[in-house]
Write an enzyme that holds these catalytic residues in place. Structure first.
Site, short mmCIF file in Angstrom:
data_model
loop_
_atom_site.label_atom_id
_atom_site.label_comp_id
_atom_site.label_asym_id
_atom_site.label_seq_id
_atom_site.Cartn_x
_atom_site.Cartn_y
_atom_site.Cartn_z
CG ASP A 394 -1.64 1.23 1.45
OD1 ASP A 394 -2.33 1.61 0.50
OD2 ASP A 394 -1.55 1.83 2.54
CG ASP A 588 -0.72 2.26 6.99
OD1 ASP A 588 -1.39 2.24 5.93
OD2 ASP A 588 -0.32 3.29 7.53
CG ASP A 592 -4.21 -0.99 3.39
OD1 ASP A 592 -4.60 -0.64 2.27
OD2 ASP A 592 -3.39 -0.35 4.07
#
Length: 708
Positions: A394, A588, A592
């Site tokens: 991410d 995080d 996600d």
């Protein structure tokens, strides 16, 4: 041009065009906790249910191990066979002969009970494994030793010392395994202790003390400075810096004000709040994390199943060898030898080393990982990591810092002066962009002049009087408002996807600031090292394509998914999986969580949010992306050790069982029980020492990229 703060969620509009300086969104997170645990078995492979029960098992096996060790000393020491083996003599008294049988019987029924019940359940489920093999070994050793002590069988079949060692070694293996399972369970206990014992509920003009469990949705509670929030809710009065580290892992406090969501267990550090309760008890984020952690912990380890499979094969191998031994020796016309050989085969086949092989490796691997700031929550994730072919990162908060930073100022020859004025004007603002400008000024150690008459317009920016001049800071709308054109540098920055803020003094554009989400310095090394390990690196983000391409270009990332909505991240993971690639996802944010759950290995950056951590099998305490390489290294090293140990453990059985059965009898060699026992002990020692070699691993993130 959209810009997101703290998270990649495109629906949150924090564009510079809306450079708001009032109450801004912090990204309210819907804590929708799915049950991830359903795909995991609810037992750890030995019939022990996961969750809080692990602590009880640790205590039970620890106590049982020490008691049995104490009893084993006289059983072994006063055993005639053992004394003969080592060549020492026992006292010439009648009671000596009964020490081993009496205490050995106690050991069989008391110390062997967990294995006997486990063996019975494996028999019922028709899946012979480790427990059945241990049960077989200790039962045969017990019955033959008892027969020998009562004079019904040959003195050669006195295996009391072997029974004692077997029970003690197996209890030690089980204790180690339970302890490694319980190490992460302690995280559950610490989560439970985050909630306050009492809550202060507003009742009309009064404030009453109640238990958090008595709170209802809609109640308003008072949270005093230094106190923790008793239930999930929304701030209805006040503003406070919240310490959310226990839930999110983020060490910096976060400002929460009216309209913002707060989570049970977080602490108001500087001032009080009133919070309207939106979820209580099992519905809170905290309870959701506890459920997810418990589910993940109860997942059975594939490597443990490897040991069980090996034990299953050894069970049939031992049984077949025993039957063949009995038949062959009986046909050879020596029925006495047939009994001795058959029993010796069954006792020797019991896997002392196999019982220690996997638990020791798992325990040491978990401990090494924890020391390096890697929490292994699901052992299956650790085992899968070695086969990963692609790592998806991410972007925001993982490869980048997740917060805007001033990266350039034009004209550069007046950078300090422009920054000084902009920071002074922004000094009363709480907006993340304002904080970034203030941080840049602090970094350059600029002394800021006083500002007065501060005001902010959501669509344009901020305005303040600094040193008798009117200083304004804002996005493109601010220039439109004054009918001015952008400076040339700003247009190029827009194309790169950066945030551009203009500085106007008395209505005249005097400079422009470029802000962007700063790339972590460790990210470059992490991507390079993954490429070296032949692993594809993919980046996924909700940011615009220009922003994503800029970051990917700097880092050398192979594939980019930009403008991805939070709910679509998981489908990008599964798209890669359908190509037959094992995928690790590193993230995080709340957005996600589904992708982390979908990936073969979900890795949550510790500074991330509660739900992300709940969905992941591995949690990194630091926000350093190089720690992913630590997980990879640990996975490969621990798998190598498991396989080596299984070969050592099973190899001993594969060699000693035929020898004990008398396969070399035609050439005059029948392996004595004593030699089998020495080989057995040697095999156990080798397995234990081999597992200890894992301690040499240095898993610190900075070590992972030094050689590359």
């Amino acid at each position: 041009m959209q810009h997101q703060h703290q998270s990649d969620e495109p629906q949150q509009d924090h564009s510079p065009d809306h450079h708001e300086h009032g109450h801004h969104e912090h990204g309210h997170h819907e804590h929708g906790h799915e049950e991830h645990g359903s795909q995991h078995g609810q037992e750890d492979g030995h019939g022990h249910h996961g969750g809080h029960g692990h602590h009880d098992h640790v205590k039970q096996f620890r106590r049982l191990f020490w008691i049995m060790l104490a009893i084993a000393v006289p059983v072994v020491g006063f055993n005639a066979m053992f004394a003969h083996l080592l060549g020492y003599s026992l006292p010439d008294a009648a009671w000596v002969a009964w020490v081993s049988p009496v205490l050995g019987t106690v050991m069989y029924f008391w110390g062997g009970w967990p294995f006997l019940t486990g063996g019975a359940s494996e028999l019922r489920s028709r899946k012979p494994g480790m427990m059945l093999l241990i049960s077989l070994g200790i039962t045969v050793a017990f019955l033959s030793s008892l027969g020998s002590s009562l004079g019904l069988l040959s003195p050669e079949l006195d295996f009391w010392w072997e029974l004692a060692l077997l029970v003690v070694i197996m209890l030690l293996g089980h204790w180690i395994e339970m302890r490694s399972l319980a190490q992460t369970t302690s995280a559950l206990d610490s989560l439970a202790s985050l909630l306050p014992d009492t809550a202060e509920r507003v009742n009309g003009d009064q404030v009453e003390e109640v238990s958090p469990s008595d709170l209802q949705v809609g109640d308003v509670v008072v949270v005093r400075p230094g106190a923790s929030v008793p239930a999930d809710g929304e701030v209805v009065d006040g503003s406070a810096s919240m310490d959310e580290s226990m839930i999110t892992g983020e060490s910096q406090t976060v400002r929460r004000t009216v309209g913002d969501a707060v989570v049970a267990g977080t602490v108001a550090t500087d001032s009080g709040l009133r919070v309207r309760v939106s979820a209580t008890g099992e519905e809170t984020a905290l309870a959701g994390i506890q459920r997810l952690v418990a589910d993940a912990q109860s997942s059975s380890s594939r490597a443990q199943r490897i040991a069980d499979t090996a034990a299953g094969w050894l069970f049939w191998f031992a049984l077949s060898a025993a039957v063949i031994t009995a038949v062959v020796w009986t046909l050879a016309g020596v029925p006495e030898d047939a009994v001795v050989r058959t029993i010796t085969v069954l006792v020797i086949a019991c896997p002392h080393a196999l019982g220690l092989a996997i638990p020791l490796v798992v325990s040491i691997a978990t401990e090494r990982a924890a020391k390096a700031g890697v929490l292994i929550k699901d052992r299956l994730a650790l085992e899968s990591m070695r086969n990963v072919g692609a790592v998806i990162f991410d972007k925001t908060g993982t490869l980048t810092r997740g917060e805007p930073t001033v990266t350039a100022i034009e004209p550069s020859d007046r950078a300090d002066e422009l920054l000084r004025l902009a920071a002074a004007a922004e000094s009363d603002s709480e907006h993340p962009l304002a904080r970034a400008i203030m941080a840049a000024a602090q970094e350059r150690e600029l002394s800021l002049p006083a500002a007065r008459d501060f005001s902010s317009e959501p669509a344009t920016g901020v305005r303040a009087v600094v040193e008798d001049t009117v200083v304004e800071v804002g996005g493109p709308y601010l220039l439109e408002h004054h009918g001015r054109d952008e400076l040339p540098a700003a247009q190029a920055w827009h194309q790169e996807g950066a945030i551009v803020l203009h500085v106007l003094v008395d209505g005249e554009p005097t400079g422009v600031l470029r802000l962007a989400d700063e790339i972590r310095p460790e990210s470059t090394a992490a991507v390079a090292a993954l490429h070296e390990a032949d692993i594809k690196v993919v980046m996924i983000t909700g940011d615009a394509q220009a922003v994503a391409d800029n970051v990917a270009g700097q880092l050398g990332i192979d594939q980019v998914f930009a403008g991805v909505r939070p709910e679509d991240k998981a489908s990008h993971v599964s798209a890669l999986q359908t190509d037959g690639v094992k995928v690790a996802m590193v993230g995080d944010g709340v957005n996600d969580a589904p992708a982390l759950a979908q990936a073969d290995v979900g890795i949550a950056i510790g500074a991330g949010t509660d739900v992300a951590i709940g969905s992941a099998g591995v949690i990194l305490a630091s926000s350093d992306p190089r720690a992913v390489l630590s997980v990879l290294e640990l996975s490969r090293a621990s798998y190598r050790k498991m396989v080596q140990n299984l070969w050592w453990a099973a190899g001993y059985n594969l060699i000693s069982v035929p020898l004990a059965a008398g396969v070399l009898a035609p050439v005059g060699f029948v392996m004595p029980m004593s030699v089998g026992a020495i080989l057995m002990s040697l095999s156990t020692v080798i397995v234990a020492l081999n597992a200890q070699l894992l301690r040499r691993l240095d898993l610190r993130p900075e070590k992972q990229t030094q050689d590359s």
